[in-house]
Scaffold this motif. Structure first.
Motif, PDB file in Angstrom:
ATOM      1  N   GLU A  69       0.638  -1.527   0.619  1.00  0.00           N
ATOM      2  CA  GLU A  69       0.119  -0.490   0.492  1.00  0.00           C
ATOM      3  C   GLU A  69       1.066   1.316   0.273  1.00  0.00           C
ATOM      4  O   GLU A  69       0.257   2.436  -0.485  1.00  0.00           O
ATOM      5  CB  GLU A  69      -0.867   0.204   1.451  1.00  0.00           C
ATOM      6  N   PHE A  70       2.063   1.335   0.613  1.00  0.00           N
ATOM      7  CA  PHE A  70       3.156   2.252   1.346  1.00  0.00           C
ATOM      8  C   PHE A  70       3.049   2.593  -0.268  1.00  0.00           C
ATOM      9  O   PHE A  70       3.712   3.861  -1.306  1.00  0.00           O
ATOM     10  CB  PHE A  70       3.955   2.212   1.896  1.00  0.00           C
ATOM     11  N   LEU A  71       3.959   1.503  -1.146  1.00  0.00           N
ATOM     12  CA  LEU A  71       4.086   1.566  -2.792  1.00  0.00           C
ATOM     13  C   LEU A  71       3.811   2.273  -3.761  1.00  0.00           C
ATOM     14  O   LEU A  71       3.914   2.456  -4.639  1.00  0.00           O
ATOM     15  CB  LEU A  71       5.149   0.386  -2.722  1.00  0.00           C
ATOM     16  N   ARG A  72       2.029   1.972  -3.167  1.00  0.00           N
ATOM     17  CA  ARG A  72       1.282   2.392  -4.361  1.00  0.00           C
ATOM     18  C   ARG A  72       0.620   4.012  -4.252  1.00  0.00           C
ATOM     19  O   ARG A  72       0.479   4.751  -4.513  1.00  0.00           O
ATOM     20  CB  ARG A  72       0.034   1.763  -4.063  1.00  0.00           C
ATOM     21  N   LEU A  73       1.350   4.643  -3.408  1.00  0.00           N
ATOM     22  CA  LEU A  73       0.868   6.619  -2.476  1.00  0.00           C
ATOM     23  C   LEU A  73       1.090   7.455  -3.799  1.00  0.00           C
ATOM     24  O   LEU A  73       1.996   6.531  -3.798  1.00  0.00           O
ATOM     25  CB  LEU A  73       1.065   6.294  -1.477  1.00  0.00           C
ATOM     26  N   ARG A  74       0.151   7.828  -4.145  1.00  0.00           N
ATOM     27  CA  ARG A  74       0.045   8.692  -5.137  1.00  0.00           C
ATOM     28  C   ARG A  74       0.327  10.133  -4.402  1.00  0.00           C
ATOM     29  O   ARG A  74       0.202  10.071  -2.973  1.00  0.00           O
ATOM     30  CB  ARG A  74      -1.018   8.960  -5.790  1.00  0.00           C
ATOM     31  N   VAL A  75       1.769  11.524  -4.832  1.00  0.00           N
ATOM     32  CA  VAL A  75       1.516  12.589  -4.731  1.00  0.00           C
ATOM     33  C   VAL A  75       0.806  13.779  -4.097  1.00  0.00           C
ATOM     34  O   VAL A  75      -0.224  12.637  -5.231  1.00  0.00           O
ATOM     35  CB  VAL A  75       2.225  13.116  -5.129  1.00  0.00           C
ATOM     36  N   SER A  83       3.585  21.214  -9.109  1.00  0.00           N
ATOM     37  CA  SER A  83       5.052  21.011  -8.049  1.00  0.00           C
ATOM     38  C   SER A  83       5.536  19.618  -7.877  1.00  0.00           C
ATOM     39  O   SER A  83       6.027  18.728  -8.659  1.00  0.00           O
ATOM     40  CB  SER A  83       6.079  21.918  -7.464  1.00  0.00           C
ATOM     41  N   TRP A  84       4.352  18.660  -7.677  1.00  0.00           N
ATOM     42  CA  TRP A  84       4.824  17.245  -7.230  1.00  0.00           C
ATOM     43  C   TRP A  84       4.050  16.119  -7.975  1.00  0.00           C
ATOM     44  O   TRP A  84       5.049  15.211  -8.670  1.00  0.00           O
ATOM     45  CB  TRP A  84       4.050  16.383  -5.853  1.00  0.00           C
ATOM     46  N   ARG A  85       3.443  16.876  -9.315  1.00  0.00           N
ATOM     47  CA  ARG A  85       3.366  16.041 -10.643  1.00  0.00           C
ATOM     48  C   ARG A  85       4.696  15.700 -11.620  1.00  0.00           C
ATOM     49  O   ARG A  85       4.759  15.317 -11.553  1.00  0.00           O
ATOM     50  CB  ARG A  85       1.932  16.551 -11.490  1.00  0.00           C
ATOM     51  N   LYS A  86       4.863  17.107 -11.489  1.00  0.00           N
ATOM     52  CA  LYS A  86       6.570  17.305 -12.120  1.00  0.00           C
ATOM     53  C   LYS A  86       7.490  16.353 -11.574  1.00  0.00           C
ATOM     54  O   LYS A  86       8.785  16.057 -12.414  1.00  0.00           O
ATOM     55  CB  LYS A  86       6.896  19.115 -11.635  1.00  0.00           C
ATOM     56  N   LEU A  87       7.544  16.256  -9.965  1.00  0.00           N
ATOM     57  CA  LEU A  87       8.734  15.893  -9.556  1.00  0.00           C
ATOM     58  C   LEU A  87       8.358  14.554 -10.178  1.00  0.00           C
ATOM     59  O   LEU A  87       9.551  13.800 -10.373  1.00  0.00           O
ATOM     60  CB  LEU A  87       8.233  15.946  -7.960  1.00  0.00           C
ATOM     61  N   SER A  88       7.478  13.955  -9.910  1.00  0.00           N
ATOM     62  CA  SER A  88       7.374  12.574  -9.743  1.00  0.00           C
ATOM     63  C   SER A  88       7.042  12.125 -11.401  1.00  0.00           C
ATOM     64  O   SER A  88       4.883  12.443 -11.598  1.00  0.00           O
ATOM     65  CB  SER A  88       5.672  11.947  -8.959  1.00  0.00           C
ATOM     66  N   PRO A  89       7.053  11.022 -12.304  1.00  0.00           N
ATOM     67  CA  PRO A  89       7.185  10.737 -13.238  1.00  0.00           C
ATOM     68  C   PRO A  89       5.572  10.333 -13.462  1.00  0.00           C
ATOM     69  O   PRO A  89       4.747  10.340 -14.542  1.00  0.00           O
ATOM     70  CB  PRO A  89       7.992  10.402 -14.000  1.00  0.00           C
ATOM     71  N   ASP A  90       4.918   9.876 -13.022  1.00  0.00           N
ATOM     72  CA  ASP A  90       3.777   8.434 -12.893  1.00  0.00           C
ATOM     73  C   ASP A  90       3.038   8.569 -11.810  1.00  0.00           C
ATOM     74  O   ASP A  90       2.531   8.300 -11.403  1.00  0.00           O
ATOM     75  CB  ASP A  90       4.457   7.185 -11.915  1.00  0.00           C
ATOM     76  N   ASN A  91       3.337   9.964 -10.882  1.00  0.00           N
ATOM     77  CA  ASN A  91       2.452  10.575 -10.088  1.00  0.00           C
ATOM     78  C   ASN A  91       2.706   9.626  -8.289  1.00  0.00           C
ATOM     79  O   ASN A  91       1.416   9.903  -7.671  1.00  0.00           O
ATOM     80  CB  ASN A  91       0.710  10.643 -10.640  1.00  0.00           C
ATOM     81  N   THR A  92       3.762   9.283  -7.975  1.00  0.00           N
ATOM     82  CA  THR A  92       3.161   8.754  -7.018  1.00  0.00           C
ATOM     83  C   THR A  92       4.711   8.655  -5.749  1.00  0.00           C
ATOM     84  O   THR A  92       5.317   9.806  -6.747  1.00  0.00           O
ATOM     85  CB  THR A  92       3.576   6.962  -7.853  1.00  0.00           C
ATOM     86  N   ILE A  93       4.898   8.326  -4.985  1.00  0.00           N
ATOM     87  CA  ILE A  93       5.279   9.062  -3.884  1.00  0.00           C
ATOM     88  C   ILE A  93       7.056   8.124  -3.811  1.00  0.00           C
ATOM     89  O   ILE A  93       7.386   8.925  -4.571  1.00  0.00           O
ATOM     90  CB  ILE A  93       4.900   8.556  -2.364  1.00  0.00           C
ATOM     91  N   ARG A  94       7.030   7.060  -4.332  1.00  0.00           N
ATOM     92  CA  ARG A  94       7.727   5.899  -5.278  1.00  0.00           C
ATOM     93  C   ARG A  94       8.192   6.688  -6.473  1.00  0.00           C
ATOM     94  O   ARG A  94       9.696   6.988  -6.200  1.00  0.00           O
ATOM     95  CB  ARG A  94       7.040   5.029  -5.107  1.00  0.00           C
ATOM     96  N   GLY A  95       7.601   7.476  -7.485  1.00  0.00           N
ATOM     97  CA  GLY A  95       8.050   7.851  -8.136  1.00  0.00           C
ATOM     98  C   GLY A  95       8.945   9.102  -7.500  1.00  0.00           C
ATOM     99  O   GLY A  95      10.062   9.428  -8.717  1.00  0.00           O
ATOM    100  N   ALA A  96       8.856   9.862  -7.073  1.00  0.00           N
ATOM    101  CA  ALA A  96       9.613  10.887  -6.770  1.00  0.00           C
ATOM    102  C   ALA A  96      10.597  10.784  -6.056  1.00  0.00           C
ATOM    103  O   ALA A  96      11.682  11.172  -6.249  1.00  0.00           O
ATOM    104  CB  ALA A  96       8.811  12.057  -5.835  1.00  0.00           C
ATOM    105  N   ALA A  97      10.454   9.750  -5.236  1.00  0.00           N
ATOM    106  CA  ALA A  97      12.034   9.338  -4.867  1.00  0.00           C
ATOM    107  C   ALA A  97      12.871   9.071  -5.334  1.00  0.00           C
ATOM    108  O   ALA A  97      14.039   9.060  -5.521  1.00  0.00           O
ATOM    109  CB  ALA A  97      11.301   8.488  -3.428  1.00  0.00           C
TER     110      ALA A  97
END
Length: 185
Positions: A69-75, A83-97
């Motif tokens: 569940e944590f790995l699926r979290l969305r920004v 800003s967060w959508r620009k940072l994360s290519p797939d709109n996930t927290i993992r993508g931002a990381a």
């Protein structure tokens, strides 16, 4: 995910406590306020982030996220150019990381304090400090959206990518019910 129902006042109080730690915030918070006062203050301090509270009928839960569940979290939601959508290519927290790890980003990307995220991630190496995130689940089939705690959860995702370690993440989860209370159309 095991869930226990909680009142909105508890969620708002936790969110305001986290907001009150930020240096740029300047508001009084006595921790004795009624629910309507807490929600009003939250909407004043975080109008964009907290807007979903008055837009939808929600049931609130205290829960712990599994690793999946944590790995699926969305920004946090927002327009495509936020800003967060620009940072994360797939709109996930993992993508931002992953982007922070793999890219040479400046200390501040848009309005996101990347240096702070990196410092938090480094602290996970030596401590198990847990913050309770606030999430919104608009649909049971969709991953939850982080509405409060994007920096913290991204740091935790960086730590997870680096170490493979994961401790269950405590959250407040607002689950959208079938009816919509407010519609701007």
């Amino acid at each position: 995910m095991g869930q226990t129902g909680v009142p909105l006042a508890e969620v708002a109080r936790n969110w305001l406590r986290r907001e009150n730690k930020k240096l740029y915030r300047d508001f009084d918070f006595e921790r004795k306020e009624a629910e309507w006062e807490l929600v009003g203050e939250l909407l004043c301090q975080c109008p964009f982030q907290a807007a979903f509270i008055w837009q939808h009928h929600l049931t609130w839960y205290a829960a712990e996220l599994s690793e999946t569940e944590f790995l699926r979290l969305r920004v946090i939601d927002g327009p495509a150019d936020s800003s967060w959508r620009k940072l994360s290519p797939d709109n996930t927290i993992r993508g931002a990381a992953k982007r922070i790890i793999e890219s040479e980003l400046p200390d501040t990307f848009e309005d996101i304090d990347v240096a702070h995220i990196k410092r938090l991630a480094d602290r996970f190496e030596t401590t198990t400090r847990e913050e309770r995130l606030t999430l919104f689940q608009p649909d049971p089939d969709e991953a939850s959206i982080v509405v409060d705690g994007n920096h913290y959860s991204t740091a935790k995702a960086i730590h997870h990518i680096r170490s493979g370690a994961y401790d269950p993440q405590p959250v407040y989860l607002g689950v959208r019910q079938d009816c919509t209370i407010h519609d701007d159309s």
